[in-house]
Motif scaffolding. Sequence first.
Motif, short mmCIF file in Angstrom:
data_model
loop_
_atom_site.label_atom_id
_atom_site.label_comp_id
_atom_site.label_asym_id
_atom_site.label_seq_id
_atom_site.Cartn_x
_atom_site.Cartn_y
_atom_site.Cartn_z
N ARG A 46 -73.01 64.31 91.96
CA ARG A 46 -72.20 65.39 91.40
C ARG A 46 -70.79 65.33 91.93
O ARG A 46 -69.83 65.32 91.19
CB ARG A 46 -72.81 66.73 91.78
CG ARG A 46 -73.81 67.19 90.79
CD ARG A 46 -73.53 68.65 90.47
NE ARG A 46 -74.78 69.37 90.29
CZ ARG A 46 -75.33 69.60 89.11
NH1 ARG A 46 -74.76 69.14 88.02
NH2 ARG A 46 -76.44 70.28 89.02
N LYS A 47 -70.68 65.32 93.28
CA LYS A 47 -69.34 65.18 93.84
C LYS A 47 -69.40 64.53 95.21
O LYS A 47 -70.40 64.61 95.91
CB LYS A 47 -68.61 66.52 93.88
CG LYS A 47 -69.19 67.58 94.80
CD LYS A 47 -68.20 68.76 94.90
CE LYS A 47 -68.62 69.76 95.94
NZ LYS A 47 -69.28 70.94 95.39
N ALA A 55 -72.23 63.04 99.99
CA ALA A 55 -72.15 63.33 98.56
C ALA A 55 -73.15 64.41 98.22
O ALA A 55 -74.20 64.53 98.86
CB ALA A 55 -72.45 62.07 97.76
N ASN A 112 -66.50 57.51 100.09
CA ASN A 112 -65.77 57.28 98.83
C ASN A 112 -65.45 55.81 98.59
O ASN A 112 -64.98 55.44 97.52
CB ASN A 112 -64.52 58.16 98.73
CG ASN A 112 -63.77 58.26 100.03
OD1 ASN A 112 -64.35 58.05 101.10
ND2 ASN A 112 -62.50 58.57 99.98
N SER A 116 -69.09 56.97 93.82
CA SER A 116 -68.17 57.86 93.10
C SER A 116 -68.96 58.84 92.24
O SER A 116 -70.14 58.61 91.93
CB SER A 116 -67.20 57.04 92.25
OG SER A 116 -67.92 56.11 91.47
N ALA A 117 -68.29 59.92 91.87
CA ALA A 117 -68.96 60.99 91.11
C ALA A 117 -69.52 60.44 89.80
O ALA A 117 -68.98 59.49 89.23
CB ALA A 117 -67.98 62.12 90.85
N SER A 118 -70.61 61.03 89.37
CA SER A 118 -71.34 60.75 88.12
C SER A 118 -72.07 59.41 88.07
O SER A 118 -72.65 59.05 87.06
CB SER A 118 -70.43 60.93 86.89
OG SER A 118 -69.62 59.81 86.70
#
Length: 251
Positions: A46-47, A55, A112, A116-118
């Motif tokens: 998600r983030k 995360a 990071n 990464s998101a998604s």
Amino acid sequence: NVDLVIRSSGGEVSLALLKDKLLSELHREKTERGFTVGDVYLARVRKVAPGLNAAFVDVGHEKDAFLHYYDLGPQYRNSYKFAKGAVSGSIQDPLLKGWKMDPDINKDGKINEVISASQSILVQIAKEPISTKGPRLTAEVTLAGRYMVLVPFINKVSISARITDETERDRLKKLMQAVKPQNFGLIIRTNAEGKKEAELEADLKTLMQRWDVLFHNLRNALPPKRVLGEIDRTSAVLRDVLNKDFTGIHV
């Protein structure tokens, strides 16, 4: 004489294994199935929270699950590549023969740099959710059997430190190195001590079948999806201990 006593009440099952009337094993299990330690999910990031080096991940729980950088496991890149290929169908074979190992991720790296998101990622429940928090995750998926733990993407066989007899450690190591599939590691548990080759191989075979199930459940999967449930404790105990030596089962 070997007896099994099972007490099943609302919300909990207890199993006691008696050898010659003496308690030798006791297992308790809550029966409401939610997010259970050991369950494997294809989840969606998600983030990413660089400040926490972690995360937040959607596994289908009302609260986001938490995945820390240190819980990605050194072989994270391999696991990510495997899950992606299994979902898309570009990887046809769950056995990692000829698998090109990606290097370990940096021990003190930043989340990071890796996630990464998604993204869709393969995770395992490490801690069940509590009232205020979602589940805690690990991305180092391992499958636990009766005598060993299967660790994909490494080639090592390690033996429980509680097995102290050098000859036995040596026997177990040689035996399991000879039969384990390429690019799978094993952690040999304490109760493998003195076990026959056939019993150990049967346990490994069961674990490989579960890995196969996980692989097939990933095909075209949309996150969040549970791709492998831990077999409940009761079934596991029955599978592991029921044999022709039993004199009785009392429920």
